[in-house]
Design a protein around this motif. Structure first.
Motif, mmCIF file in Angstrom:
data_model
loop_
_atom_site.group_PDB
_atom_site.id
_atom_site.type_symbol
_atom_site.label_atom_id
_atom_site.label_comp_id
_atom_site.label_asym_id
_atom_site.label_seq_id
_atom_site.Cartn_x
_atom_site.Cartn_y
_atom_site.Cartn_z
ATOM 1 N N GLN A 12 -36.304 -48.257 -29.104
ATOM 2 C CA GLN A 12 -34.853 -48.513 -29.235
ATOM 3 C C GLN A 12 -34.484 -49.041 -30.614
ATOM 4 N N ALA A 13 -35.286 -50.008 -31.076
ATOM 5 C CA ALA A 13 -34.993 -50.643 -32.363
ATOM 6 C C ALA A 13 -35.274 -49.683 -33.509
ATOM 7 N N GLU A 14 -36.327 -48.878 -33.327
ATOM 8 C CA GLU A 14 -36.721 -47.958 -34.402
ATOM 9 C C GLU A 14 -35.722 -46.819 -34.594
ATOM 10 N N GLU A 15 -34.923 -46.571 -33.554
ATOM 11 C CA GLU A 15 -33.931 -45.492 -33.635
ATOM 12 C C GLU A 15 -32.642 -45.927 -34.312
ATOM 13 N N CYS A 16 -32.448 -47.245 -34.470
ATOM 14 C CA CYS A 16 -31.172 -47.738 -35.006
ATOM 15 C C CYS A 16 -31.056 -47.464 -36.505
ATOM 16 N N ALA A 17 -29.835 -47.218 -36.947
ATOM 17 C CA ALA A 17 -29.578 -47.061 -38.384
ATOM 18 C C ALA A 17 -29.944 -48.366 -39.097
ATOM 19 N N LEU A 18 -29.529 -49.491 -38.506
ATOM 20 C CA LEU A 18 -29.947 -50.803 -39.030
ATOM 21 C C LEU A 18 -30.237 -51.732 -37.852
ATOM 22 N N ALA A 19 -31.478 -52.179 -37.791
ATOM 23 C CA ALA A 19 -31.874 -53.110 -36.725
ATOM 24 C C ALA A 19 -32.327 -54.429 -37.355
ATOM 25 N N VAL A 20 -31.936 -55.518 -36.705
ATOM 26 C CA VAL A 20 -32.382 -56.846 -37.130
ATOM 27 C C VAL A 20 -33.302 -57.375 -36.039
ATOM 28 N N LEU A 21 -34.572 -57.583 -36.388
ATOM 29 C CA LEU A 21 -35.531 -58.110 -35.412
ATOM 30 C C LEU A 21 -35.704 -59.596 -35.662
ATOM 31 N N ASP A 22 -35.448 -60.373 -34.633
ATOM 32 C CA ASP A 22 -35.595 -61.828 -34.745
ATOM 33 C C ASP A 22 -36.882 -62.223 -34.032
ATOM 34 N N ASN A 61 -48.710 -57.968 -29.931
ATOM 35 C CA ASN A 61 -49.023 -56.773 -30.731
ATOM 36 C C ASN A 61 -47.946 -56.490 -31.777
ATOM 37 N N LEU A 62 -46.688 -56.752 -31.403
ATOM 38 C CA LEU A 62 -45.601 -56.561 -32.380
ATOM 39 C C LEU A 62 -45.714 -57.595 -33.502
ATOM 40 N N ALA A 63 -46.080 -58.817 -33.126
ATOM 41 C CA ALA A 63 -46.233 -59.876 -34.130
ATOM 42 C C ALA A 63 -47.342 -59.524 -35.119
ATOM 43 N N VAL A 64 -48.420 -58.927 -34.608
ATOM 44 C CA VAL A 64 -49.529 -58.518 -35.480
ATOM 45 C C VAL A 64 -49.097 -57.335 -36.350
ATOM 46 N N ARG A 65 -48.455 -56.375 -35.708
ATOM 47 C CA ARG A 65 -48.029 -55.166 -36.434
ATOM 48 C C ARG A 65 -47.137 -55.522 -37.638
ATOM 49 N N ILE A 71 -42.477 -68.372 -37.935
ATOM 50 C CA ILE A 71 -41.203 -67.987 -37.339
ATOM 51 C C ILE A 71 -40.200 -69.121 -37.529
ATOM 52 N N PRO A 72 -38.901 -68.849 -37.512
ATOM 53 C CA PRO A 72 -38.324 -67.518 -37.305
ATOM 54 C C PRO A 72 -38.594 -66.581 -38.477
ATOM 55 N N ALA A 73 -38.753 -65.297 -38.148
ATOM 56 C CA ALA A 73 -38.868 -64.269 -39.175
ATOM 57 C C ALA A 73 -37.897 -63.166 -38.795
ATOM 58 N N LEU A 74 -37.057 -62.781 -39.727
ATOM 59 C CA LEU A 74 -36.123 -61.687 -39.490
ATOM 60 C C LEU A 74 -36.643 -60.471 -40.238
ATOM 61 N N ILE A 75 -36.741 -59.358 -39.522
ATOM 62 C CA ILE A 75 -37.170 -58.123 -40.171
ATOM 63 C C ILE A 75 -36.040 -57.116 -40.040
ATOM 64 N N PHE A 76 -35.727 -56.486 -41.143
ATOM 65 C CA PHE A 76 -34.641 -55.517 -41.154
ATOM 66 C C PHE A 76 -35.243 -54.121 -41.188
ATOM 67 N N LEU A 77 -34.854 -53.296 -40.205
ATOM 68 C CA LEU A 77 -35.355 -51.923 -40.128
ATOM 69 C C LEU A 77 -34.202 -50.964 -40.337
ATOM 70 N N GLU A 86 -36.703 -61.888 -43.960
ATOM 71 C CA GLU A 86 -36.312 -63.256 -44.327
ATOM 72 C C GLU A 86 -37.131 -64.190 -43.448
ATOM 73 N N ILE A 87 -37.787 -65.149 -44.083
ATOM 74 C CA ILE A 87 -38.612 -66.084 -43.322
ATOM 75 C C ILE A 87 -37.888 -67.431 -43.249
#
Lengths: 104, 289
Positions: A12-22, A61-65, A71-77, A86-87
């Motif tokens: 779901q997140a990988e399909e977004c034009a812009l995703a913010v992972l918290d 597994n996502l944390a390792v990947r 944390i918090p760590a924000l990843i923008f996809l 942003e850490i």
């Protein structure tokens, strides 16, 4: 709204034009502080960016990947590709301008 | 949770004078820092130009300051601010684990200058294995290897806390004297020189060798201001302030050495006074809205 996401439905997140992972956890103070800021920004950016919360304890597994070390760590996809991170806690205004730079 | 009018971080002349002024203006004040005052006060040899206290020693100055606080009924919260969050409407101040939180509408930073320069690699790996708060990040190192660099005996508690979760804890005391850590903590009396890694931390290099670690905790008396308050604007290692002591974050003020030279006790006290008055003005303007 910030959606809770798990490994199984991470596509779901990988399909977004812009995703913010918290990447966060229930025991993490700064994450708790960041949550209302992200909630507010997610409402502001409705239709432009999707926000997801990833619990690092439940999704190791996502944390390792994504090589999450603090944390918090924000990843923008953007379409599944990492374009920035942003850490740590960031004030609302700073995050807004970071997000706008990805939308620009 | 009580929300204070003004939180003051630091118990040197700037922080103490700010606290006295805030109290005199009838606002509630939270004063956080060492209860025996900043090291720069208590360890000073002689101060020659402090008004009213000629050729005063650090000890005498400490005594005079504590007496003044007592007469104004100001209590010091003997903790260290580890993280401060600008939430917009207020500031959240964390002093330990997730539950050790305070709230205040305005903030005065008066923590002085960091005693030591950061280690090579410290900035680069902050958040990628380097942390300033063991109680905040301990759970990330469950079963892993952690190195703790402690600059004061009180950091032994942080190492002990980590040992409950981490697979292995190495403790590098940067002070003389006995170390009282639990048996699970391995004490190494060496001086750190660099943090090594590639994408994240790999090892701590010391003057005696290299120690592999997944996480490195660096626990100093003073945390660099931009690390303490994320988003704070810094210029040449000092907090950027206006002549009215305002920082770039609304409601956040800075005074004393942290706000730049001259590094004088009397200047710090005077600037603490200015910061307190600026905070009181800010509160008045905010409440009028």
């Amino acid at each position: 709204m910030v959606k809770v996401i798990r490994e199984a439905d991470f596509g779901q997140a990988e399909e977004c034009a812009l995703a913010v992972l918290d990447f966060s956890a229930t025991w993490c103070g700064p994450c708790k502080m960041l949550a209302p800021v992200l909630e507010k920004l997610s409402e502001e950016m409705k239709g432009k960016a999707e926000f997801f919360k990833v619990d690092v304890d439940e999704n190791p597994n996502l944390a390792v990947r994504f090589a999450i070390q603090s944390i918090p760590a924000l990843i923008f996809l953007k379409n599944g590709k990492e374009v920035g991170r942003e850490i740590g806690f960031k004030p609302e205004a700073a995050l807004r301008s970071t997000l706008e730079s990805f939308l620009g | 949770m009580t929300r204070y009018d003004v939180a003051i971080i630091g118990t040197g002349p700037a922080g103490l004078e700010a606290a006295l002024t805030v109290k005199a203006r009838n606002k509630s004040v939270l004063l956080i820092g060492p209860a025996d005052l900043s090291a720069k006060v208590r360890k000073a040899h002689t101060i020659q130009n402090y008004l009213g206290l000629p050729n005063v020693s650090g000890r005498e100055m400490q005594e005079a300051f504590l007496k003044h606080l007592e007469s104004s009924e100001i209590k010091i919260t003997d903790e260290q601010a580890k993280n401060i969050y600008a939430m917009g409407d207020y500031f959240a101040i964390q002093t330990g684990g997730a539950d050790a939180m305070y709230e205040a509408e305005t903030l005065i930073l008066a923590t002085g200058l960091p005693q030591t320069k950061g280690l090579p690699g410290e900035d680069l790996f902050l958040g990628k294995g380097v942390s300033y708060c063991a109680t905040c990040d301990a759970a990330l190192y469950r079963g892993k290897k952690a190195a703790v660099v402690g600059y004061a005996p009180k950091e032994e508690d942080e190492a002990n806390f980590l040992a409950e979760l981490a697979g292995e804890v190495l403790y590098f005391p940067q002070y003389a004297g006995e170390v009282r850590t639990v048996p699970a903590v391995k004490v190494i009396r060496e001086k750190p020189v660099e943090i090594l890694g590639d994408r994240s931390v790999r090892a701590l290099k010391t003057d005696g060798g290299e120690y592999e670690a997944d996480g490195i905790f660096i626990l100093r008396e003073t945390i660099a201001p931009d690390k303490l308050v994320p988003g704070l604007e810094i210029e040449a290692d000092r907090v950027k302030v206006t002549p009215q002591t305002e920082t770039n974050i609304p409601g956040c003020f800075a005074a004393g050495d942290i706000a730049g030279p001259p590094y004088q006790y009397i200047k710090a006290a005077g600037q603490g006074n200015a910061a307190a008055l600026a905070a009181v003005r800010y509160l008045a303007a905010k409440r009028k809205q």
